[in-house]
Design an enzyme around this catalytic site. Sequence first.
Site, mmCIF file in Angstrom:
data_model
loop_
_atom_site.group_PDB
_atom_site.id
_atom_site.type_symbol
_atom_site.label_atom_id
_atom_site.label_comp_id
_atom_site.label_asym_id
_atom_site.label_seq_id
_atom_site.Cartn_x
_atom_site.Cartn_y
_atom_site.Cartn_z
ATOM 1 N N ALA A 187 7.958 -3.495 -4.270
ATOM 2 C CA ALA A 187 8.543 -3.524 -5.610
ATOM 3 C C ALA A 187 10.060 -3.400 -5.548
ATOM 4 C CB ALA A 187 7.959 -2.400 -6.462
ATOM 5 N N ALA A 188 10.551 -2.504 -4.710
ATOM 6 C CA ALA A 188 11.996 -2.292 -4.596
ATOM 7 C C ALA A 188 12.699 -3.537 -4.075
ATOM 8 C CB ALA A 188 12.268 -1.099 -3.680
ATOM 9 N N TYR A 243 7.726 -0.147 -1.644
ATOM 10 C CA TYR A 243 8.738 -0.884 -0.881
ATOM 11 C C TYR A 243 8.796 -2.349 -1.335
ATOM 12 C CZ TYR A 243 11.451 -2.065 3.348
ATOM 13 O OH TYR A 243 12.412 -2.473 4.224
ATOM 14 N N VAL A 258 23.483 6.745 -1.402
ATOM 15 C CA VAL A 258 23.482 5.523 -2.204
ATOM 16 C C VAL A 258 22.637 5.671 -3.458
ATOM 17 C CG1 VAL A 258 23.852 4.077 -0.164
ATOM 18 C CG2 VAL A 258 21.516 4.455 -0.989
ATOM 19 N N ARG A 293 22.544 3.148 12.096
ATOM 20 C CA ARG A 293 21.489 2.855 13.065
ATOM 21 C C ARG A 293 20.852 1.500 12.762
ATOM 22 N NH1 ARG A 293 17.280 7.552 12.661
ATOM 23 N NH2 ARG A 293 17.705 7.247 10.447
#
Length: 241
Positions: free
Chosen positions: A155-156, A153, A60, A11
């Site tokens: 940080a990632a 988010y 993942v 998507r």
Amino acid sequence: MKYALVTGGSRGIGRAICIELASQGIPVIINYLSNEDAALETKRMVEEKGATAELLPFDVADSESVDRAFEEWTTAHPDDYIGILINNAGIRKDTMMVFMQDSQWHDVLNISLNGFFYITRRVLKGMLMKRNGRIISVVSLSGLKGLPGQTNYSAAKAAVIGATKALAQEVAPRKVTVNAVAPGFIATDMTKDLDETALKATIPLQRFGQPEEVAALVGFLASDKAAYITGEVVSINGGIF
């Protein structure tokens, strides 16, 4: 045959990237976790472009799931390799940090950061042996400037940016490039809960971007024309600084 693997390809930006790569005649492996109907629709759209499409479901964030999927794919494709990797899978679980639960922190980092590690290390061997490869990660404006309510988010994505710059230096002698694209506000399912009217006022171009615009940039970085670009983070955000 050289394939492209797009994680989170069913998507949004992932689907648009699959279609863009297919338009270049590149066989596409569409990764997804649970939405098989959406993945099948993406497969149909890729095939309409005249390209080969395969579905490869795995989580993942789970190293064992990643390993099993790659073992199955390499067994079925002994003469092929993944020459283009698009690390696109990601989720948002926004909240102010004072209220953030452990799961909200770990779930976001596991998918974006650990997923980058688990998958990229598996495809690198083939790329290095072939002395050719493109690794492109979809990061975020949030990973560059930080956004309130997105400490997890941000940080990632910031971590993936650092990993991109380091890995690019490791593999450049083997003609493997490693780059990232950092979208701002893009009109997808991931942003449908945001106040678009208020946010457009903060964007110089005064609109949300479209997935196809991000996909066009990814398509360029995946092409031979981008062979001298590595270790870069390219923003696509309508002029936000």
